[in-house]
Every structure is written in C-alpha cells, then in structure tokens.
Write an enzyme that holds these catalytic residues in place. Sequence first.
Site, PDB file in Angstrom:
ATOM      1  N   GLY A 250      -4.779 -34.839  35.906  1.00  0.00           N
ATOM      2  CA  GLY A 250      -3.954 -33.644  35.738  1.00  0.00           C
ATOM      3  C   GLY A 250      -3.979 -33.115  34.318  1.00  0.00           C
ATOM      4  N   ASP A 251      -3.988 -34.021  33.342  1.00  0.00           N
ATOM      5  CA  ASP A 251      -4.073 -33.607  31.938  1.00  0.00           C
ATOM      6  C   ASP A 251      -5.413 -32.935  31.658  1.00  0.00           C
ATOM      7  OD1 ASP A 251      -1.657 -35.073  31.736  1.00  0.00           O
ATOM      8  OD2 ASP A 251      -2.803 -36.901  31.348  1.00  0.00           O
TER       9      ASP A 251
END
Length: 304
Positions: A250-251
């Site tokens: 997600g990052d």
Amino acid sequence: MIYTVTFNPAIDYVVWLDGLRPGAVNRARREFIQFGGKGINVSVMLGRLGVESTALGFLAGFTGRAVEQGLVQDGIKTDFIHLDEGFTRINVKLKGGEETEINGQGPAIPAGALEALFRRLDRLTGEDILVLAGSIPSSLPGDIYERILARLDGRGVRTVVDAEGELLRGVLPCRPFLVKPNHLELEAVFGRELRSEEERRACAGELRKRGARNVLVSLAGDGALLLDETGAFHRIAAPRGAVRNSVGAGDSMVAGFLAGWLNTGDYARALRLGVAAGSATAFSDGLASRAAVEELLRQGFPQA
C-alpha cells in the site's frame, strides 16, 4: 519537496521458515532486514522511482541510528528527531506457510519532541507535499493527524493521509489532497461490508463529500479505484503475478501514485503507476525495485 512522517519507524527482520513450530527451535531458511514504517516505505519507493523526498519522524537508540544510516546509504534525505530514551522498535515477520508478525512497541514520544516536529512542519509551503501514514504510538494524542493538518491550513501544502478509523475520519474536514484506505479500511469507516463496485464507489464519494479531494482505494488483488477531485472515477485491475509479500504494498502504491501525478499531472496515469508499484512490491520479497515496477508497466494490465 515531498515530506513523509513516520511516528513509529522500525527495523523489519524478515525470516523464512519451512514451517513455524511453537515451543521448538526454528531455524531460518532465509532472512533479511529492511528499514520500515509506512512513511519510510513511501520515501524509499519514491527514491527508487526517481522522486526526492525527506523522511521525518522519531528515532531512538542504536536501532534508530541503524535506520537512519541505512536510509542515508539508500540515498534518502532524513531529518529525524532523536529521542533520549528508548529504542526504535524491531518487527519480526515470520514467513512459514502463513505470515506471522511480531511488532515492537517503540519509544514514548515526549511533548518536547513533538513540538520539534511541529517546528519542522512549519517550514512547509505550497510547493510541498506531506505524507502522513500509519498508526501512532499510544504516547501521542489520538487526533495528532488532525492537529497537523489544521496547523498547515491555509498554506497550500498538499497532504496525503494513509490511515484508518478515527485517524482517517478526523482529517476529512481538513481537505487532504489524497486519502488511501484499503477496501477493509473503507468498510470499517462505514461499518458495513461492501459487496459491490457500486457500494465502494458510493463510499468513496462520501469520503469526498466529507472533504477528501482525491480518494484512492486499494483493492488487494483486484487493483484499485480512484475518485479524483473532478468527480471522475478511474478503475484499474492489478497485474498478474504471484504474491510473495504484503508489507509495504500500500505504501508503494501511494509512492507510485504521487510520482505519476508529479510527473504527468494526469490522474489516470498516476493510478497506473501506483498500482504497478504496489503490485511489484507484493510480488517481491521487500519493497520493489524500479526495474520490477517498469516491467509490470510494460506487461500491461488485465481488464478491470
């Protein structure tokens, strides 16, 4: 300049086992160390995509010094606040059939250190982007993200928030440039299971009504959904590949989206790079290389 804030950085010790046997001696088949925390992950991936950033946050002890040294060696600019007590946490990620995580607690952050962070953030201008990502230590007030965005109000700083629950709900009136819940976090915000694309779009629209300018919803193996500030929806499926890692995907998507948007100003192309970066990390043992991201872009995406 992009600035990322990581309130609770970590050294991630990742270990592969043939199988985890509780109560017995387990020997590693393979292992590696990476320097983590959601904001740090964003900075590292931005660097690999050729975008400069500065990593902010709090470090302590010998583990904190190791984190900073590792990031500097990786070409990441840092401006951390070093705490006098405690040590930066170590997270153990066990991969033995199923993924098991043991996450450390991290040091307490005193009021004086928090004020030092505020002074750093006071330097930001309308040319800057601030990324706030992840959970916060129990020593900090639960509305810390909201307080930071309120402090920056009126200065034109574009803010990105990757958080869940009350942290996400609290920042919406501050009109962040981008929020990035995953599909489970989106369900948690609205307290119900979202069974269809239409329901996810409706909830993304509600987040935008509450103040978010752009809403990026990561959908794991199903790709991502973006509602941009013009009111247009963009949908893209994930590239095909074998998932090897869930940490930092997600990052990486946040970093890819920002890199794409800064380079093109086009939301559809930003989404494409975001999904490629997130998927490349999911298909890698750690954060993906630039070559891995570019290879997925060359391969293309299936129909959503």
